[in-house]
Design a protein around this motif. Structure first.
Motif, mmCIF file in Angstrom:
data_model
loop_
_atom_site.group_PDB
_atom_site.id
_atom_site.type_symbol
_atom_site.label_atom_id
_atom_site.label_comp_id
_atom_site.label_asym_id
_atom_site.label_seq_id
_atom_site.Cartn_x
_atom_site.Cartn_y
_atom_site.Cartn_z
ATOM 1 N N ILE A 113 23.328 -9.782 28.691
ATOM 2 C CA ILE A 113 23.735 -8.383 28.516
ATOM 3 C C ILE A 113 25.065 -8.314 27.780
ATOM 4 C CG2 ILE A 113 24.521 -6.321 29.769
ATOM 5 C CD1 ILE A 113 22.412 -7.003 31.905
ATOM 6 N N SER A 117 25.528 -6.790 24.027
ATOM 7 C CA SER A 117 26.517 -5.717 23.864
ATOM 8 C C SER A 117 27.421 -6.011 22.667
ATOM 9 C CB SER A 117 27.371 -5.569 25.129
ATOM 10 O OG SER A 117 26.580 -5.276 26.254
ATOM 11 N N PHE A 198 20.022 1.200 26.332
ATOM 12 C CA PHE A 198 20.483 0.065 27.131
ATOM 13 C C PHE A 198 20.267 0.353 28.610
ATOM 14 C CE2 PHE A 198 22.938 -3.574 28.196
ATOM 15 C CZ PHE A 198 23.134 -4.290 27.027
ATOM 16 N N SER A 284 25.174 -4.232 35.619
ATOM 17 C CA SER A 284 24.637 -4.501 34.282
ATOM 18 C C SER A 284 25.178 -3.513 33.249
ATOM 19 C CB SER A 284 23.107 -4.436 34.311
ATOM 20 O OG SER A 284 22.677 -3.230 34.909
ATOM 21 N N TYR A 288 28.049 -3.832 29.945
ATOM 22 C CA TYR A 288 27.881 -3.259 28.612
ATOM 23 C C TYR A 288 29.073 -2.372 28.250
ATOM 24 C CZ TYR A 288 26.345 0.004 25.021
ATOM 25 O OH TYR A 288 26.291 0.780 23.895
ATOM 26 N N THR A 291 32.423 -4.418 27.797
ATOM 27 C CA THR A 291 32.342 -5.233 26.577
ATOM 28 C C THR A 291 32.509 -4.375 25.337
ATOM 29 O OG1 THR A 291 30.824 -6.786 27.669
ATOM 30 C CG2 THR A 291 30.906 -6.845 25.265
ATOM 31 N N SER A 292 31.820 -3.230 25.325
ATOM 32 C CA SER A 292 31.899 -2.312 24.186
ATOM 33 C C SER A 292 33.313 -1.762 24.017
ATOM 34 C CB SER A 292 30.909 -1.153 24.390
ATOM 35 O OG SER A 292 30.907 -0.279 23.276
#
Length: 309
Positions: A113, A117, A198, A284, A288, A291-292
């Protein structure tokens, strides 16, 4: 707020409602949402592949979902389950397949994941870079825009000819600094369907909410974890809030004092909203989001350094 901005907001809201109607929550005979007690996750009825957890399988079978007909998640393909419409076929299934494929290769769906991402953000660099450059160019143009606002401050605002002249001078400033006010909306419009795709991919693939990453269960929300005394899930909330705050701060752009006040209000509102929402986001999705946001922060810092040279 001008008409063009209103249209964009209305369009984005419509997209949110249109694009998020594919995930069906599993409900029992009593019409109540079926929840897996160990993670607190509300189960999805129209899952794309078969769960591996026997307790979860039992819950599905008890509620008339024939999971034995589904393909195992590790063998999932984009064509598995047949055609389900453009949204699922173009966004959700390919994204779910990619996460599963990488997860199988590195033996970690949580790390998968994170990697996907990053891949999404790398693919969208041409758009995000342009948006960030617009922000920096706007800061350069700000002194001239402030002088323009001061110049027309005491002039009649209902005089169409004067306002037209002001608009022309403002557009000249935008042209001088290569600014397109509408370009910043492009990434927002792209980010919304990707985020919900996502979210749906994770919710519809049992393998993506059954696993763990760094000791955190991918399907558990901080709210459920905290109720069980698992206070280390507060790390997720802190990361979401802090990275979101930095992301907004580095990407903020104002064209006037009034606009700056509006943007500060919107930023504060969004941070408060995200802070509340972070308690109900599964691990989860938190991976994402963080990280984004981190990618956005690093990219903006890099662009600031390049522009300042």
């Amino acid at each position: 707020m001008n008409k063009s901005k209103r249209k964009i907001i209305i369009l984005l809201v419509c997209m949110m409602f249109v694009l998020t109607g594919c995930t069906k929550t599993l409900k029992g005979n009593d019409k109540k949402v079926v929840t897996y007690e160990k993670t607190g996750q509300s189960l999805t009825e129209n899952i794309l592949c078969k769960p591996t957890n026997q307790e979860v399988i039992k819950l599905y079978e008890e509620n008339n979902v024939k999971v034995e007909k589904l393909v195992e998640c590790k063998n999932f393909k984009v064509t598995s389950g047949g055609y389900e419409g453009l949204w699922t076929s173009i966004f959700v299934k390919p994204l779910a397949w990619l996460i599963i494929k990488i997860g199988n290769l590195i033996n970690s769906y949580g790390a998968s994941i994170l990697i996907v991402s990053m891949l999404i953000r790398i693919v969208t660099i041409p758009i995000t870079k342009k948006t960030a450059m617009q922000s920096e160019n706007m800061k350069k143009a700000q002194p001239e825009i402030d002088r323009l606002e001061k110049k027309y401050k005491n002039k009649p605002q209902d005089n169409q000819e004067i306002m037209m002249q002001k608009t022309q001078e403002q557009l000249a400033i935008y042209k001088k600094y290569n600014i397109n006010p509408m370009s910043g909306c492009l990434f927002s419009m792209l980010q919304i369907p990707v985020f919900f795709a996502f979210l749906e991919a994770v919710n519809r693939v049992p393998a993506l909410f059954e696993g763990k990453f760094l000791g955190l269960h991918l399907g558990t929300t901080p709210m459920v974890a905290l109720a069980k005394g698992q206070y280390y899930y507060l790390i997720l909330i802190a990361l979401i809030i802090y990275t979101t705050y930095l992301s907004f701060k580095l990407n903020s752009t104002a064209t006037s004092a009034d606009t700056e006040k509006q943007m500060k209000f919107m930023s504060r509102f969004m941070i408060i909203f995200i802070s509340i929402a972070s308690f109900s986001l599964p691990t989860s999705i938190a991976i994402y989001w963080v990280t984004s946001s981190v990618f956005t922060i690093l990219q903006n810092l890099w662009i600031k350094r390049e522009v300042s040279k």
